[in-house]
Design a protein around this motif. Structure first.
Motif, PDB file in Angstrom:
ATOM      1  N   LEU A  77      12.218  -8.242   4.583  1.00 47.10           N
ATOM      2  CA  LEU A  77      12.417  -6.830   4.886  1.00 47.10           C
ATOM      3  C   LEU A  77      11.336  -5.980   4.211  1.00 47.10           C
ATOM      4  N   SER A  78      11.025  -6.334   2.979  1.00 47.96           N
ATOM      5  CA  SER A  78       9.987  -5.617   2.245  1.00 47.96           C
ATOM      6  C   SER A  78       8.659  -5.681   2.978  1.00 47.96           C
ATOM      7  N   SER A  79       8.362  -6.858   3.482  1.00 54.84           N
ATOM      8  CA  SER A  79       7.085  -7.016   4.152  1.00 54.84           C
ATOM      9  C   SER A  79       7.057  -6.227   5.467  1.00 54.84           C
ATOM     10  N   LEU A  80       8.203  -6.123   6.152  1.00 45.18           N
ATOM     11  CA  LEU A  80       8.265  -5.308   7.376  1.00 45.18           C
ATOM     12  C   LEU A  80       8.029  -3.835   7.060  1.00 45.18           C
ATOM     13  N   ILE A  81       8.671  -3.356   5.991  1.00 46.93           N
ATOM     14  CA  ILE A  81       8.517  -1.953   5.603  1.00 46.93           C
ATOM     15  C   ILE A  81       7.083  -1.691   5.169  1.00 46.93           C
ATOM     16  N   GLN A  82       6.570  -2.654   4.425  1.00 44.50           N
ATOM     17  CA  GLN A  82       5.209  -2.511   3.907  1.00 44.50           C
ATOM     18  C   GLN A  82       4.191  -2.378   5.030  1.00 44.50           C
ATOM     19  N   LYS A 203      16.626   1.443   7.772  1.00 44.90           N
ATOM     20  CA  LYS A 203      17.438   2.032   8.840  1.00 44.90           C
ATOM     21  C   LYS A 203      16.668   3.172   9.492  1.00 44.90           C
ATOM     22  N   GLU A 204      15.982   3.940   8.674  1.00 46.06           N
ATOM     23  CA  GLU A 204      15.212   5.063   9.173  1.00 46.06           C
ATOM     24  C   GLU A 204      14.039   4.584  10.037  1.00 46.06           C
ATOM     25  N   ILE A 205      13.429   3.514   9.613  1.00 48.61           N
ATOM     26  CA  ILE A 205      12.270   3.002  10.338  1.00 48.61           C
ATOM     27  C   ILE A 205      12.679   2.251  11.595  1.00 48.61           C
ATOM     28  N   PHE A 206      13.603   1.333  11.461  1.00 48.27           N
ATOM     29  CA  PHE A 206      13.894   0.409  12.553  1.00 48.27           C
ATOM     30  C   PHE A 206      15.188   0.742  13.304  1.00 48.27           C
ATOM     31  N   GLY A 207      15.932   1.738  12.832  1.00 53.68           N
ATOM     32  CA  GLY A 207      17.205   2.038  13.467  1.00 53.68           C
ATOM     33  C   GLY A 207      18.113   0.833  13.383  1.00 53.68           C
ATOM     34  N   SER A 208      18.786   0.541  14.474  1.00 54.11           N
ATOM     35  CA  SER A 208      19.657  -0.626  14.476  1.00 54.11           C
ATOM     36  C   SER A 208      19.007  -1.762  15.244  1.00 54.11           C
ATOM     37  N   HIS A 209      17.705  -1.825  15.141  1.00 56.26           N
ATOM     38  CA  HIS A 209      16.991  -2.791  15.964  1.00 56.26           C
ATOM     39  C   HIS A 209      16.361  -3.933  15.187  1.00 56.26           C
TER      40      HIS A 209
END
Ligand SMILES: [Zn+2]
Length: 229
Positions: A77-82, A203-209
């Motif tokens: 998850l960290s890497s996705l946000i990053q 949640k803000e970035i990816f919503g529920s996806h």
């Protein structure tokens, strides 16, 4: 039945785990939930692990997905946000240009100020849109490169604009720097140990996806890549 000395009390069943309610199963579309597991070694050491797994509540589908350790999910998850944060060197370069411009600027000449404002706000909008583009869409490599190229060319035109404008007010600097800070802060959150903050951010970035499949977490393509279609 044997009783073990020092066996800890049972944990409350529904202890809230940070990433619950954030991710769906890539195979069957059910929510991903957390499960605590306790491992006791012969020497008396007790290890608590949290696993995330599909609830597998669908009756008409035998979900094959495996569970994933909390630490591994956190890492992914960290890497996705990053990936969607503004890279530090870009932010630094943009800030450098902004500061340079700020320093060189002379007190107001109304026409130039107006023009400057317009250009800065248009630049900010472009950057905002670029970021939103990252955030709203699936981050695949070609898309990422395209966006990156766009930003770089944007940066060049920014440099030109910055050089050509010599008179302006400086009230644009703070908002611009705030924007840079926000875009960069995603990077910090990505490596933060506050998992709930990370969840809010994701949640803000990816919503529920967000989908979990084959032990890998990824944003859903167009939000419809699970078997629910
Ligand atoms: Zn499933």
């Amino acid at each position: 039945m044997l009783k073990f000395r020092g066996q800890p009390e049972r944990k409350p069943q529904n202890e809230l785990q940070p990433f619950c309610g954030l991710i769906s199963c890539a195979s069957c579309g059910m929510m991903i939930t957390a499960e605590n597991k306790t491992k006791r070694q012969k020497n008396g050491n007790v290890h608590e692990y949290t696993y995330y797994r599909c609830t597998k509540k669908r009756k008409d589908f035998k979900c094959p997905e495996m569970s994933l350790r909390s630490e591994e999910l956190d890492k992914q998850l960290s890497s996705l946000i990053q990936k969607v944060s503004l890279p530090k060197d870009w932010a630094e370069e943009l800030n450098r240009l902004a500061l340079q411009d700020y320093k060189n600027s002379a007190p107001s000449l109304t026409a130039c100020v107006e023009e400057k404002k317009k250009k800065i706000s248009s630049l900010s909008e472009k950057l905002e849109r670029l970021l939103t583009g990252y955030l709203d869409q699936v981050i695949d490599q070609p898309d990422y490169c395209l966006q990156k190229a766009k930003l770089l060319s944007e940066k060049k035109s920014l440099q030109k604009e910055m050089t050509s404008l010599s008179h302006k007010q400086n009230d644009w600097l703070a908002p611009f720097q705030n924007w840079l800070k926000d875009a960069q802060s995603l990077d910090k959150i990505a490596y933060d140990s506050d998992l709930f903050a990370k969840k809010v951010c994701a949640k803000e970035i990816f919503g529920s996806h967000l989908l979990l499949g084959e032990k890998t977490i990824r944003p859903a393509e167009g939000g419809a890549s699970n078997s629910f279609g």
